[in-house]
Write a protein that holds these residues in place. Structure first.
Motif, PDB file in Angstrom:
ATOM      1  N   LEU A  88       0.842  -1.194   0.000  1.00 38.37           N
ATOM      2  CA  LEU A  88       0.000   0.000   0.000  1.00 38.37           C
ATOM      3  C   LEU A  88       0.879   1.247   0.000  1.00 38.37           C
ATOM      4  N   SER A  89       0.289   2.365  -0.358  1.00 40.57           N
ATOM      5  CA  SER A  89       1.039   3.613  -0.489  1.00 40.57           C
ATOM      6  C   SER A  89       1.614   4.057   0.854  1.00 40.57           C
ATOM      7  N   LYS A  90       2.740   4.756   0.776  1.00 40.84           N
ATOM      8  CA  LYS A  90       3.351   5.284   2.010  1.00 40.84           C
ATOM      9  C   LYS A  90       2.521   6.410   2.618  1.00 40.84           C
ATOM     10  N   THR A  91       1.579   6.940   1.823  1.00 42.44           N
ATOM     11  CA  THR A  91       0.707   8.015   2.333  1.00 42.44           C
ATOM     12  C   THR A  91      -0.671   7.495   2.729  1.00 42.44           C
ATOM     13  N   SER A  92      -0.839   6.177   2.731  1.00 51.84           N
ATOM     14  CA  SER A  92      -2.135   5.590   3.083  1.00 51.84           C
ATOM     15  C   SER A  92      -2.496   5.890   4.539  1.00 51.84           C
ATOM     16  N   ASP A  93      -3.720   6.381   4.734  1.00 54.69           N
ATOM     17  CA  ASP A  93      -4.169   6.723   6.092  1.00 54.69           C
ATOM     18  C   ASP A  93      -4.523   5.465   6.877  1.00 54.69           C
ATOM     19  N   PRO A  94      -4.450   5.531   8.205  1.00 58.65           N
ATOM     20  CA  PRO A  94      -4.830   4.381   9.033  1.00 58.65           C
ATOM     21  C   PRO A  94      -6.301   4.008   8.838  1.00 58.65           C
ATOM     22  N   VAL A  95      -6.624   2.744   9.046  1.00 58.89           N
ATOM     23  CA  VAL A  95      -8.002   2.256   8.973  1.00 58.89           C
ATOM     24  C   VAL A  95      -8.458   1.956  10.396  1.00 58.89           C
ATOM     25  N   ASP A  96      -9.381   2.764  10.897  1.00 59.00           N
ATOM     26  CA  ASP A  96      -9.847   2.627  12.290  1.00 59.00           C
ATOM     27  C   ASP A  96      -8.668   2.565  13.261  1.00 59.00           C
ATOM     28  N   GLY A  97      -7.705   3.451  13.035  1.00 58.42           N
ATOM     29  CA  GLY A  97      -6.561   3.533  13.934  1.00 58.42           C
ATOM     30  C   GLY A  97      -5.448   2.555  13.655  1.00 58.42           C
ATOM     31  N   ILE A  98      -5.639   1.651  12.678  1.00 57.28           N
ATOM     32  CA  ILE A  98      -4.608   0.653  12.357  1.00 57.28           C
ATOM     33  C   ILE A  98      -3.761   1.182  11.192  1.00 57.28           C
ATOM     34  N   LYS A  99      -2.459   1.235  11.389  1.00 56.74           N
ATOM     35  CA  LYS A  99      -1.554   1.713  10.356  1.00 56.74           C
ATOM     36  C   LYS A  99      -1.588   0.803   9.122  1.00 56.74           C
ATOM     37  N   THR A 100      -1.644   1.422   7.919  1.00 55.98           N
ATOM     38  CA  THR A 100      -1.635   0.634   6.672  1.00 55.98           C
ATOM     39  C   THR A 100      -0.527   1.082   5.716  1.00 55.98           C
ATOM     40  N   ALA A 101       0.068   2.243   5.958  1.00 56.86           N
ATOM     41  CA  ALA A 101       1.075   2.780   5.040  1.00 56.86           C
ATOM     42  C   ALA A 101       2.221   1.806   4.816  1.00 56.86           C
ATOM     43  N   LYS A 102       2.541   1.580   3.539  1.00 57.63           N
ATOM     44  CA  LYS A 102       3.660   0.734   3.092  1.00 57.63           C
ATOM     45  C   LYS A 102       3.523  -0.736   3.473  1.00 57.63           C
ATOM     46  N   LEU A 103       2.334  -1.158   3.921  1.00 54.86           N
ATOM     47  CA  LEU A 103       2.159  -2.561   4.321  1.00 54.86           C
ATOM     48  C   LEU A 103       1.847  -3.451   3.120  1.00 54.86           C
ATOM     49  N   ARG A 104       2.431  -4.631   3.131  1.00 60.63           N
ATOM     50  CA  ARG A 104       2.060  -5.699   2.196  1.00 60.63           C
ATOM     51  C   ARG A 104       1.088  -6.632   2.906  1.00 60.63           C
ATOM     52  N   TYR A 105       0.518  -7.558   2.150  1.00 56.88           N
ATOM     53  CA  TYR A 105      -0.441  -8.494   2.762  1.00 56.88           C
ATOM     54  C   TYR A 105       0.191  -9.251   3.929  1.00 56.88           C
ATOM     55  N   ALA A 106       1.442  -9.647   3.766  1.00 55.29           N
ATOM     56  CA  ALA A 106       2.115 -10.421   4.827  1.00 55.29           C
ATOM     57  C   ALA A 106       2.303  -9.611   6.103  1.00 55.29           C
ATOM     58  N   ASP A 107       2.242  -8.266   5.969  1.00 54.73           N
ATOM     59  CA  ASP A 107       2.422  -7.405   7.136  1.00 54.73           C
ATOM     60  C   ASP A 107       1.116  -7.138   7.882  1.00 54.73           C
ATOM     61  N   PHE A 108      -0.012  -7.550   7.293  1.00 56.77           N
ATOM     62  CA  PHE A 108      -1.312  -7.260   7.913  1.00 56.77           C
ATOM     63  C   PHE A 108      -1.453  -7.998   9.243  1.00 56.77           C
ATOM     64  N   ASN A 109      -2.076  -7.323  10.195  1.00 62.18           N
ATOM     65  CA  ASN A 109      -2.425  -8.021  11.429  1.00 62.18           C
ATOM     66  C   ASN A 109      -3.756  -8.753  11.223  1.00 62.18           C
ATOM     67  N   THR A 110      -4.221  -9.436  12.238  1.00 67.68           N
ATOM     68  CA  THR A 110      -5.439 -10.248  12.118  1.00 67.68           C
ATOM     69  C   THR A 110      -6.646  -9.416  11.717  1.00 67.68           C
ATOM     70  N   GLU A 111      -6.766  -8.210  12.281  1.00 69.33           N
ATOM     71  CA  GLU A 111      -7.920  -7.368  11.993  1.00 69.33           C
ATOM     72  C   GLU A 111      -7.946  -6.941  10.527  1.00 69.33           C
ATOM     73  N   LEU A 112      -6.811  -6.540   9.996  1.00 70.93           N
ATOM     74  CA  LEU A 112      -6.766  -6.115   8.591  1.00 70.93           C
ATOM     75  C   LEU A 112      -7.044  -7.291   7.659  1.00 70.93           C
ATOM     76  N   LYS A 113      -6.485  -8.459   7.971  1.00 74.84           N
ATOM     77  CA  LYS A 113      -6.745  -9.637   7.138  1.00 74.84           C
ATOM     78  C   LYS A 113      -8.225  -9.997   7.159  1.00 74.84           C
ATOM     79  N   LYS A 114      -8.846  -9.871   8.328  1.00 73.37           N
ATOM     80  CA  LYS A 114     -10.278 -10.178   8.426  1.00 73.37           C
ATOM     81  C   LYS A 114     -11.089  -9.201   7.583  1.00 73.37           C
ATOM     82  N   ARG A 115     -10.736  -7.916   7.647  1.00 75.26           N
ATOM     83  CA  ARG A 115     -11.443  -6.924   6.842  1.00 75.26           C
ATOM     84  C   ARG A 115     -11.330  -7.245   5.341  1.00 75.26           C
ATOM     85  N   LEU A 116     -10.137  -7.664   4.937  1.00 74.75           N
ATOM     86  CA  LEU A 116      -9.921  -7.978   3.527  1.00 74.75           C
ATOM     87  C   LEU A 116     -10.681  -9.232   3.119  1.00 74.75           C
ATOM     88  N   HIS A 117     -10.525 -10.304   3.885  1.00 72.99           N
ATOM     89  CA  HIS A 117     -11.093 -11.599   3.491  1.00 72.99           C
ATOM     90  C   HIS A 117     -12.615 -11.634   3.550  1.00 72.99           C
TER      91      HIS A 117
END
Length: 415
Positions: A88-117
């Motif tokens: 994801l972009s380095k300027t990507s804003d957090p999602v509900d307080g969870i950082k997303t900037a520069k993250l790849r799928y492998a970097d996602f925590n459980t909450e982000l993976k759940k949102r995606l899946h």
């Protein structure tokens, strides 16, 4: 054709990847930028609405269960991201307080993976087509669904029906295109193959703009690929592949059409057997000369090459531009290879040979039986004369041709 709606979460879309064909023959290539891909993943994570997809269910004996009619870019982006293809972009804003900037799928925590899946897409299923008319309807649906998106003209023609479309698709697979510098991005090979076919149907340089090609697809929907034109297109491309068996950087998109026309003329009118290497060597030398000329000061440049360069830069698909570029290539080629003779030795000099002779002799009479050869002859007031008389076995080649004024040529003939 029946439509039904289903709802699949991203996790299911990933599981179905092997059973979904995102590139049926009417589809366009992948065109999304990295920015567009990142925006889709960000929209999914934030739960924003994303447009539904359309899938065409295939028969049981098909390699794939579904063909994608609409949604190709979205599906491939999801699969690519889940496979770690981009971050994801380095300027990507957090999602509900969870950082997303520069993250790849492998970097996602459980909450982000759940949102995606768990994010679900509406999928409109087009039931299996069993008749040709049904397949036509699917193609029509594809075109209508793309209305308002940036589809190039050849991408739209690729979704048309009819034998002309099928023929162009076949010709675009010819190995000659592998020798060219340009790639098949967004059906470039199909576009040039369509232009070649259009020129061959006309038998002369004509306009090959998108509107002309669209009309050809419509008017030649029952085109016979085994007919005279179809065979000729294949024959010319076979000749060009023999001339350029390897990748050739001089084969640019703007000059391939003119080179095709030159080769087509050679095959129709001249003894062209074993001339492939001559054509290739001349063409590479010509392109080398043209490129070197472009580096010269404006006052030192070759006027004819300047004009040729202009014709390759503006209105390149117009009939006049194609005709003048072909004329330029023919003149230079026959000056370099003056011994190439016409197929029928009883025929008069061709227009291209006449022009080469006229330029070589400076438009002045070479016979000088009644004139002194100092006066320049106008184009419509001279004869192309055989140096060795045709009646004595002289060949109709540029090397055996010369400029003659009418009076001198008549005197020679009478004697």
């Amino acid at each position: 054709m029946r439509l039904s709606k289903e709802r699949y979460p991203v996790s299911v879309l990933k599981e179905l990847q092997a059973s979904i064909d995102v590139r049926p023959e009417y589809q366009r290539p992948m065109v999304w930028t990295l920015k567009q891909k990142r925006l889709l993943i960000d929209s999914i994570l934030r739960g924003y609405d994303v447009p539904k997809m359309y899938w065409h269910r295939q028969s049981q004996n098909s390699e794939f269960e579904f063909h994608v009619v609409d949604g190709q870019q979205r599906l491939t982006t999801i699969w690519e991201f889940c496979d770690g293809g981009f971050a994801l972009s380095k300027t990507s804003d957090p999602v509900d307080g969870i950082k997303t900037a520069k993250l790849r799928y492998a970097d996602f925590n459980t909450e982000l993976k759940k949102r995606l899946h768990l994010y679900s897409f509406d999928i409109v299923i087009v039931e299996e087509a069993t008749q040709n008319d049904d397949e036509d309807e699917v193609r029509e649906m594809f075109l209508r669904l793309q209305n308002g998106t940036t589809l190039k003209a050849q991408e739209k023609r690729n979704a048309m029906t009819g034998s002309m479309r099928s023929f162009v698709k076949e010709i675009a697979q010819h190995p000659f295109f592998e020798s060219c510098k340009f790639s098949n991005s967004r059906f470039t090979y199909d576009h040039i193959a369509a232009q070649m076919t259009c020129l061959e149907i006309a038998g002369e340089p004509v306009s090959v703009r998108d509107s002309d090609l669209n009309r050809m697809y419509e008017e030649e929907s029952d085109f016979d690929p085994k007919g005279k034109v179809g065979k000729k297109v294949r024959r010319v491309l076979d000749y060009l592949k023999r001339a350029f068996p390897d990748h050739t950087r001089e084969l640019e998109r703007y000059n391939v059409i003119t080179l095709y026309s030159l080769a087509s003329s050679l095959i129709d009118n001249y003894v062209h057997q074993n001339t492939e290497q001559k054509l290739a060597e001349w063409f590479i030398a010509f392109e080398t000369e043209r490129r070197a000329d472009m580096e010269k000061d404006e006052d030192s440049r070759d006027v004819q090459l300047v004009e040729y360069q202009r014709l390759t830069s503006y209105s390149t698909d117009a009939a006049e531009s194609l005709a003048k570029r072909l004329e330029h290539m023919q003149r230079r080629f026959f000056l370099a290879e003056p011994d190439i003779e016409l197929i029928d030795p009883t025929r008069i000099f061709s227009e291209a040979q006449r022009l080469a002779i006229y330029r070589r002799d400076g438009a002045r009479c070479q016979l000088r039986l009644k004139c002194d050869g100092t006066e320049k002859l106008k184009w419509d007031h001279w004869h192309a004369d055989h140096i060795k008389a045709h009646s004595n076995g002289g060949k109709t080649t540029v090397a055996n041709g010369q400029v003659a004024c009418p009076d001198c040529n008549f005197l020679k003939s009478n004697s």
